[in-house]
Design a protein around this motif. Structure first.
Motif, PDB file in Angstrom:
ATOM      1  N   ASN A 534       0.802  -1.226   0.000  1.00 32.61           N
ATOM      2  CA  ASN A 534       0.000   0.000   0.000  1.00 32.61           C
ATOM      3  C   ASN A 534       0.834   1.274   0.000  1.00 32.61           C
ATOM      4  O   ASN A 534       0.432   2.267  -0.581  1.00 32.61           O
ATOM      5  CB  ASN A 534      -0.928   0.027   1.221  1.00 32.61           C
ATOM      6  N   ASP A 535       1.949   1.241   0.683  1.00 34.58           N
ATOM      7  CA  ASP A 535       2.749   2.454   0.827  1.00 34.58           C
ATOM      8  C   ASP A 535       4.224   2.109   0.764  1.00 34.58           C
ATOM      9  O   ASP A 535       4.612   0.940   0.869  1.00 34.58           O
ATOM     10  CB  ASP A 535       2.488   3.115   2.200  1.00 34.58           C
ATOM     11  N   LEU A 536       5.007   3.171   0.640  1.00 36.64           N
ATOM     12  CA  LEU A 536       6.451   3.045   0.788  1.00 36.64           C
ATOM     13  C   LEU A 536       6.744   3.010   2.287  1.00 36.64           C
ATOM     14  O   LEU A 536       6.279   3.893   3.033  1.00 36.64           O
ATOM     15  CB  LEU A 536       7.116   4.251   0.134  1.00 36.64           C
ATOM     16  N   ILE A 537       7.455   2.006   2.739  1.00 37.29           N
ATOM     17  CA  ILE A 537       7.738   1.885   4.172  1.00 37.29           C
ATOM     18  C   ILE A 537       9.079   2.569   4.436  1.00 37.29           C
ATOM     19  O   ILE A 537      10.106   2.184   3.858  1.00 37.29           O
ATOM     20  CB  ILE A 537       7.794   0.402   4.589  1.00 37.29           C
ATOM     21  N   PRO A 538       9.091   3.575   5.296  1.00 40.60           N
ATOM     22  CA  PRO A 538      10.344   4.323   5.524  1.00 40.60           C
ATOM     23  C   PRO A 538      11.434   3.427   6.100  1.00 40.60           C
ATOM     24  O   PRO A 538      11.156   2.413   6.752  1.00 40.60           O
ATOM     25  CB  PRO A 538       9.937   5.399   6.531  1.00 40.60           C
ATOM     26  N   ARG A 539      12.681   3.835   5.869  1.00 43.88           N
ATOM     27  CA  ARG A 539      13.806   3.080   6.438  1.00 43.88           C
ATOM     28  C   ARG A 539      13.741   3.155   7.953  1.00 43.88           C
ATOM     29  O   ARG A 539      13.159   4.089   8.510  1.00 43.88           O
ATOM     30  CB  ARG A 539      15.123   3.625   5.922  1.00 43.88           C
ATOM     31  N   TYR A 540      14.300   2.182   8.611  1.00 48.67           N
ATOM     32  CA  TYR A 540      14.286   2.195  10.071  1.00 48.67           C
ATOM     33  C   TYR A 540      15.527   1.525  10.616  1.00 48.67           C
ATOM     34  O   TYR A 540      16.248   0.832   9.892  1.00 48.67           O
ATOM     35  CB  TYR A 540      13.022   1.506  10.610  1.00 48.67           C
ATOM     36  N   HIS A 541      15.780   1.777  11.883  1.00 48.47           N
ATOM     37  CA  HIS A 541      16.885   1.092  12.553  1.00 48.47           C
ATOM     38  C   HIS A 541      16.465   0.751  13.964  1.00 48.47           C
ATOM     39  O   HIS A 541      15.659   1.459  14.582  1.00 48.47           O
ATOM     40  CB  HIS A 541      18.157   1.948  12.532  1.00 48.47           C
ATOM     41  N   VAL A 542      16.963  -0.351  14.454  1.00 46.94           N
ATOM     42  CA  VAL A 542      16.596  -0.841  15.780  1.00 46.94           C
ATOM     43  C   VAL A 542      17.868  -1.301  16.485  1.00 46.94           C
ATOM     44  O   VAL A 542      18.700  -2.002  15.892  1.00 46.94           O
ATOM     45  CB  VAL A 542      15.623  -2.040  15.683  1.00 46.94           C
ATOM     46  N   ASN A 569      13.808   3.419  21.145  1.00 47.26           N
ATOM     47  CA  ASN A 569      12.356   3.593  21.110  1.00 47.26           C
ATOM     48  C   ASN A 569      11.867   4.065  19.742  1.00 47.26           C
ATOM     49  O   ASN A 569      11.042   4.983  19.633  1.00 47.26           O
ATOM     50  CB  ASN A 569      11.937   4.586  22.204  1.00 47.26           C
ATOM     51  N   GLN A 570      12.395   3.448  18.701  1.00 48.76           N
ATOM     52  CA  GLN A 570      12.006   3.825  17.345  1.00 48.76           C
ATOM     53  C   GLN A 570      10.562   3.421  17.070  1.00 48.76           C
ATOM     54  O   GLN A 570      10.133   2.319  17.444  1.00 48.76           O
ATOM     55  CB  GLN A 570      12.925   3.143  16.332  1.00 48.76           C
ATOM     56  N   ASN A 571       9.850   4.313  16.442  1.00 47.15           N
ATOM     57  CA  ASN A 571       8.475   4.012  16.030  1.00 47.15           C
ATOM     58  C   ASN A 571       8.531   3.616  14.552  1.00 47.15           C
ATOM     59  O   ASN A 571       8.450   4.453  13.668  1.00 47.15           O
ATOM     60  CB  ASN A 571       7.598   5.246  16.230  1.00 47.15           C
ATOM     61  N   TYR A 572       8.727   2.345  14.310  1.00 47.06           N
ATOM     62  CA  TYR A 572       8.998   1.902  12.940  1.00 47.06           C
ATOM     63  C   TYR A 572       7.935   0.925  12.468  1.00 47.06           C
ATOM     64  O   TYR A 572       7.124   0.436  13.241  1.00 47.06           O
ATOM     65  CB  TYR A 572      10.396   1.260  12.855  1.00 47.06           C
ATOM     66  N   ALA A 579       1.753  -2.000  13.718  1.00 42.42           N
ATOM     67  CA  ALA A 579       2.595  -1.373  14.739  1.00 42.42           C
ATOM     68  C   ALA A 579       3.690  -2.332  15.197  1.00 42.42           C
ATOM     69  O   ALA A 579       3.476  -3.536  15.279  1.00 42.42           O
ATOM     70  CB  ALA A 579       1.730  -0.970  15.922  1.00 42.42           C
ATOM     71  N   MET A 580       4.848  -1.784  15.500  1.00 42.32           N
ATOM     72  CA  MET A 580       5.947  -2.559  16.077  1.00 42.32           C
ATOM     73  C   MET A 580       6.212  -2.032  17.486  1.00 42.32           C
ATOM     74  O   MET A 580       5.965  -0.859  17.774  1.00 42.32           O
ATOM     75  CB  MET A 580       7.197  -2.438  15.203  1.00 42.32           C
ATOM     76  N   PRO A 581       6.740  -2.887  18.360  1.00 42.55           N
ATOM     77  CA  PRO A 581       6.914  -2.459  19.751  1.00 42.55           C
ATOM     78  C   PRO A 581       8.020  -1.425  19.922  1.00 42.55           C
ATOM     79  O   PRO A 581       9.038  -1.469  19.247  1.00 42.55           O
ATOM     80  CB  PRO A 581       7.267  -3.766  20.475  1.00 42.55           C
ATOM     81  N   GLY A 582       7.791  -0.493  20.837  1.00 42.51           N
ATOM     82  CA  GLY A 582       8.841   0.454  21.212  1.00 42.51           C
ATOM     83  C   GLY A 582       9.800  -0.231  22.173  1.00 42.51           C
ATOM     84  O   GLY A 582       9.907  -1.471  22.198  1.00 42.51           O
ATOM     85  N   THR A 583      10.493   0.559  22.969  1.00 37.87           N
ATOM     86  CA  THR A 583      11.452  -0.024  23.907  1.00 37.87           C
ATOM     87  C   THR A 583      10.756  -1.049  24.798  1.00 37.87           C
ATOM     88  O   THR A 583       9.685  -0.776  25.347  1.00 37.87           O
ATOM     89  CB  THR A 583      12.069   1.080  24.780  1.00 37.87           C
ATOM     90  N   ASN A 584      11.351  -2.214  24.911  1.00 35.88           N
ATOM     91  CA  ASN A 584      10.755  -3.239  25.752  1.00 35.88           C
ATOM     92  C   ASN A 584      11.841  -4.039  26.463  1.00 35.88           C
ATOM     93  O   ASN A 584      12.974  -4.139  25.986  1.00 35.88           O
ATOM     94  CB  ASN A 584       9.821  -4.151  24.939  1.00 35.88           C
ATOM     95  N   LEU A 585      11.475  -4.567  27.597  1.00 34.79           N
ATOM     96  CA  LEU A 585      12.438  -5.204  28.495  1.00 34.79           C
ATOM     97  C   LEU A 585      12.164  -6.689  28.634  1.00 34.79           C
ATOM     98  O   LEU A 585      11.022  -7.140  28.464  1.00 34.79           O
ATOM     99  CB  LEU A 585      12.355  -4.580  29.896  1.00 34.79           C
ATOM    100  N   LEU A 586      13.225  -7.390  28.967  1.00 31.16           N
ATOM    101  CA  LEU A 586      13.103  -8.822  29.229  1.00 31.16           C
ATOM    102  C   LEU A 586      14.065  -9.167  30.371  1.00 31.16           C
ATOM    103  O   LEU A 586      15.224  -8.728  30.370  1.00 31.16           O
ATOM    104  CB  LEU A 586      13.494  -9.595  27.973  1.00 31.16           C
ATOM    105  N   PHE A 587      13.584  -9.886  31.365  1.00 28.43           N
ATOM    106  CA  PHE A 587      14.440 -10.367  32.456  1.00 28.43           C
ATOM    107  C   PHE A 587      14.316 -11.887  32.487  1.00 28.43           C
ATOM    108  O   PHE A 587      13.214 -12.418  32.346  1.00 28.43           O
ATOM    109  CB  PHE A 587      13.980  -9.820  33.809  1.00 28.43           C
ATOM    110  N   GLY A 588      15.458 -12.534  32.717  1.00 30.36           N
ATOM    111  CA  GLY A 588      15.362 -13.981  32.736  1.00 30.36           C
ATOM    112  C   GLY A 588      16.448 -14.636  33.540  1.00 30.36           C
ATOM    113  O   GLY A 588      17.440 -14.008  33.946  1.00 30.36           O
TER     114      GLY A 588
END
Lengths: 595, 326
Positions: A534-542, A569-572, A579-588
């Motif tokens: 549908n659209d051009l998806i902008p470049r992103y980095h994570v 916290n990229q909104n990509y 939607a893709m997740p922003g900053t997220n944490l994991l403890f293990g």
């Protein structure tokens, strides 16, 4: 000790292998998450635990073969595998072979081959490995691995449980109120039970059973008010293999039976669709070494598939069988492979699939690799029989691919450098596209497209070790030009257009430091602008970071770890309107007990 | 049967004419039922109008026109594709028509028959289908919620009505926005949910009407908005309207009958020189001949559906004639 192998690696192609130590040091839930961060393949993810498919060298998801212990596990109906449904902890080894190799593997190995394997360890008397993590979006993952046995028998039980609410914070656009994503929960339970029997040094038998159920809600797009849709996947995969090996002869025989079903339910639109298939596979492989230089391989593969769907007019079947002959020359500096595969599909003989691969050492530091091969992919059962639009007259996608690579290695005083550069070229005709049918009110499958792909890949690895300090790093860059060579009104394609969801530019970097018990890793991924449906998806980095503290006392060891993903916290977007997740944490925590 | 036939004595343009209205009521549908062409009759005759339908038995899918008395205006999705958002026909009637566009041509054509063929058209009622309305209001897995993420996207869903006469596409057209979010003031954005009367008299004389839909939500795979609308009470003037007839008949070649089951005759009384070709909807050429040599084209072996007959004269003029094979 690993004994049962999948088929020999193709000469002339690059192959990356991640062993169990590397895999255990990662905290990714799925194989898709792992490959998107650790390799230079492109994973098209719909976010969270939603669908993830792979593209290698600009090929489509159905043109990359996925092998579990050497047997293909892609859905014969869709031609692809949802990588988000493969727990990373279910693999003891993951391999990625980039480049076409249809001659060895048959249909679908156009872009590359990804293998994930279970291996037995006959030195283990008892081992318990438990992994537990909690994270953002109410995610919880539990993995348990139990190994035990003797030098002649091993049992390995792997259990995986995952759940997540995936209520990520959706940031739709500037000046638009953020909100929590709904209807995105994920629940999965899986088990792999393996038995390995090794009566003597020449024989080994393995049996695997993989049972898994998952349920994932399908969240609304950014331009959709709500969604109640969900999908249930049920997997039952069984396989057995026997390997015999002596100085001259190497025999491997495998048999598998896979039963899978996928049910899509959308209560809002009163839709319930159930798709089922079962596949029986058999493979025999014989290697004979004339001497240290010359060897031959003869192999045969047979696959029978039955598939059922409300969108099929009947239960559809497919029977395919293939024969492979390969010759290999191995000297200190030179390796050569000549292969020929012949494949029959429902009694139709397909064109032979030759492969010529060459590897040449130049001095002690340079290795030149090259290969030319013919590639093909069979139409999926949906392409053939889906109603409306399936086309039983479809021909296989086919073409030729060429690959040239140069690897340079240098070692000095604890430092190790490796630079790999490769270029590829591939032309595929009879590319299957769904386009409006002649009647005009539904889409139908046709061999209407030609696709020309070429590109280059570059990867630099630098490792350093001194005492308790270990430094590993790699940096890779991909340029992939994969373009349609035809023009169409629908889908709207101009000759020279890049394939949808196929980025031209992609780069990633990994740096990891280990000092005594502490380890730190930073990963960064850049994806260039990509054309979506549908659209051009902008470049992103994570960017992701991972910190772990390991401990060990006698037979007891473990680690405590934390990951911060998308630290900037990229909104990509990977797929537009998703939607893709922003900053997220994991403890293990990981606990390992060995005897 | 509630076919309404008006016999009115009007003095417009010094002629008198009757009117016929296609109300769809004489299909005698029970509540919540619909006809989607599964009887394979190729369409529906109602009033002096033929509403073509193409149905695929294998997949139970269709395009063209359907007839409906469905009242479910809350269930979204393609499973409820034969329902009007008003849950009834125009003027409180129970039955109405539903039009679904072809992907290829993005339009549907209906034919005026009998006394209405070549005559004028009064007008008709139109409304959104439930499928399209709820998709534009709420979005779905494919199509966007109109207004987009910000609510400010200038989205629209436009119905365009054109006419053919003697196979010639007219220059006049009537446009109607089934949804219009183009205003800078979002309070002015609207989705049509009431039956709205369209005056089609400006189209002049016609033997068929072509309906096309266009949307702002278009991707590489075409229009995302479901390409459906509903119609009712199409009223034809059952005689030519003098004084309104326009000069769009650029090439004076008579093509008849249309629709056809067998042969289509070509009357080239003015001995134009050029070519005549027949293409199917995918663009495949079925017939190509010199115009002077062509007396008729045999459709008897062709499958049902819409075909396009094109005349190209040596002086560069060309015309398209859509032909319906029944």
């Amino acid at each position: 000790m690993e004994f049962i192998q999948i088929r020999k690696a193709a000469i002339g192609l690059e192959k990356i292998v991640w062993d169990s130590t590397t895999l255990k040091s990662r905290s990714f839930a799925s194989l898709g998450d792992f490959l998107s961060q650790e390799s230079n393949v492109y994973v098209k993810s719909y976010g969270g635990n939603s669908l993830g498919t792979i593209s290698v060298q600009g090929a489509s998801a159905s043109q990359t073969l996925l092998l579990w212990n050497g047997l293909p596990v892609q859905s014969p109906m869709l031609g692809l595998l949802d990588l988000s449904l493969i727990p990373l902890n279910f693999s003891d080894k993951v391999s990625l072979q980039v480049g076409g190799n249809s001659s060895s593997w048959g249909s679908g190995a156009i872009g590359g081959v990804i293998g994930f394997q279970n291996t037995g360890n006959f030195k283990s008397k008892f081992e318990l490995d438990y992994n537990s993590s909690i994270g953002s979006f109410s995610s919880l993952q539990q993995d348990l691995q139990l190994k035990g046995g003797s030098k002649h028998f091993q049992s390995v039980t792997q259990v995986n449980f995952q759940k997540a609410k995936n209520d990520i914070l959706v940031r739709p656009a500037p000046n638009v109120e953020n909100y929590r994503q709904e209807n995105a929960a994920f629940l999965q339970m899986g088990l792999i039970q393996s038995f390995y029997v090794k009566p003597n040094d020449k024989n080994e038998l393995a049996i695997h059973a993989w049972l898994q159920e998952s349920e994932k809600e399908i969240p609304p797009t950014l331009t959709q008010l709500n969604s109640e849709a969900f999908q249930k996947d049920q997997i039952k995969r069984f396989m057995a293999s026997w390997a015999y090996k002596n100085k001259k002869h190497n025999i491997k025989v495998k048999a598998g039976h896979f039963r899978e079903q996928q049910e899509f339910i959308d209560p809002q639109i009163h839709l319930q669709a159930l798709n089922k298939f079962q596949t029986s596979l058999g493979e025999a492989n014989y290697n004979f070494k004339f001497n240290t230089r010359h060897s031959i391989e003869v192999a045969s593969t047979t696959i029978f598939t039955m598939a059922q769907s409300e969108s099929y007019s009947e239960v559809n079947t497919q029977f395919k069988t293939a024969g492979l002959f390969a010759y290999r020359l191995t000297t200190k500096q030179t390796q050569l492979q000549l292969s020929l595969r012949e494949e029959w599909v429902d009694k139709n003989l397909l064109a032979p699939l030759p492969y010529i691969g060459w590897q040449q050492g130049i001095g002690s530091r340079l290795v030149l690799k090259a290969k030319v091969s013919r590639e093909f992919r069979l139409p999926t059962l949906n392409d053939l029989y889906w109603s409306p639009g399936g086309n039983p007259e479809l021909k296989p996608e086919e073409g030729w691919s060429q690959e040239l690579g140069l690897t340079w290695r240098q070692k000095f005083k604890g430092h190790q450098l490796k630079l790999t550069n490769s270029v590829f070229n591939r032309n595929i005709k009879n590319w299957i596209l769904w386009a409006p049918s002649d009647l005009g009110f539904f889409w139908g499958a046709n061999n209407i497209a030609k696709v020309w792909s070429y590109g280059l890949s570059s990867r630099l690895d630098y490792d350093f070790k001194k005492g308790k300090f270990v430094f590993n790093s790699n940096l890779s860059f991909n340029y992939t030009n994969s373009t349609y060579q035809i023009s169409l009104d629908l889908p709207k394609i101009e000759k020279g257009d890049q394939l949808f969801y196929t980025p031209k530019y992609q780069a990633n970097g990994n740096v990891s430091l280990k000092l005594g018990e502490w380890s730190f890793r930073y990963q960064h991924l850049l994806i260039g602008e990509t054309l979506g449906a549908n659209d051009l998806i902008p470049r992103y980095h994570v960017g992701n970071i991972h910190l772990a503290y390991s401990f060990k006392q006698n037979n007891f060891s473990g680690k405590i770890f934390t990951s911060i993903n998308n630290i900037y916290n990229q909104n990509y977007r990977v797929v537009e309107r998703r939607a893709m997740p922003g900053t997220n944490l994991l403890f293990g925590i990981n606990i390992n007990l060995k005897k | 049967m509630k076919k309404i036939v008006f016999a009115l004595a009007l003095l417009a343009f010094n002629s008198s004419f009757a009117q016929t209205t296609s109300t769809f009521e004489d299909f005698n549908l029970g509540v919540d039922s619909a006809l989607n062409g599964s009887d394979l009759q190729g369409g529906f005759q109602n009033g002096n109008t033929f509403f073509p339908n193409t149905f695929d038995s294998q997949s139970n899918s269709w395009f063209g026109f359907g007839i409906s008395s469905m009242t479910d205006n809350t269930t979204p999705g393609f499973m409820n594709d034969l329902s009007c958002i008003k849950a009834e026909g125009a003027m409180g009637s129970s039955t109405y028509g539903v039009a679904y566009m072809s992907y290829l041509t993005n339009n549907v054509v209906m034919n005026l028959t009998g006394a209405a063929e070549g005559g004028g058209i009064e007008g008709m009622y139109v409304n959104n289908s439930t499928y399209a309305y709820l998709s534009m209001r709420d979005g779905d897995g494919v199509a966007k919620k109109f207004g987009g993420i910000t609510g400010n996207d200038p989205d629209f869903f436009l119905l365009t009505i054109e006419k053919y006469n003697n196979g010639v596409l007219g220059t006049q057209k009537v446009e109607f926005y089934l949804a219009d979010f183009r205003s800078a003031n979002n309070a002015d954005d609207y989705l049509i949910s009431e039956w709205t009367y369209l005056d089609l008299s400006s189209l002049g004389n016609a033997d068929s009407l072509a309906f096309s839909l266009s949307s702002s939500d278009v991707g590489q795979f075409g229009m995302n908005t479901p390409s459906y609308f509903c119609l009712d009470d199409l009223t034809t003037k059952d005689s030519p309207v003098t004084g309104i007839r326009t000069n769009e008949e650029l090439i004076d070649v008579q093509i008849y009958p249309n629709p056809t089951t067998d042969k289509v005759y070509i009357e080239n009384n003015r001995n134009f020189e050029g070519t005549i070709s027949l293409n199917d909807v995918s663009g495949r050429v079925i017939v190509l001949s010199d115009l002077e040599m062509a007396d008729f084209i045999d459709f008897s072996t062709l499958s049902e559906g819409v075909y396009y007959l094109t005349i190209e004269l040596k002086d560069g003029r060309s015309q398209n004639f859509p032909i319906l094979k029944k």
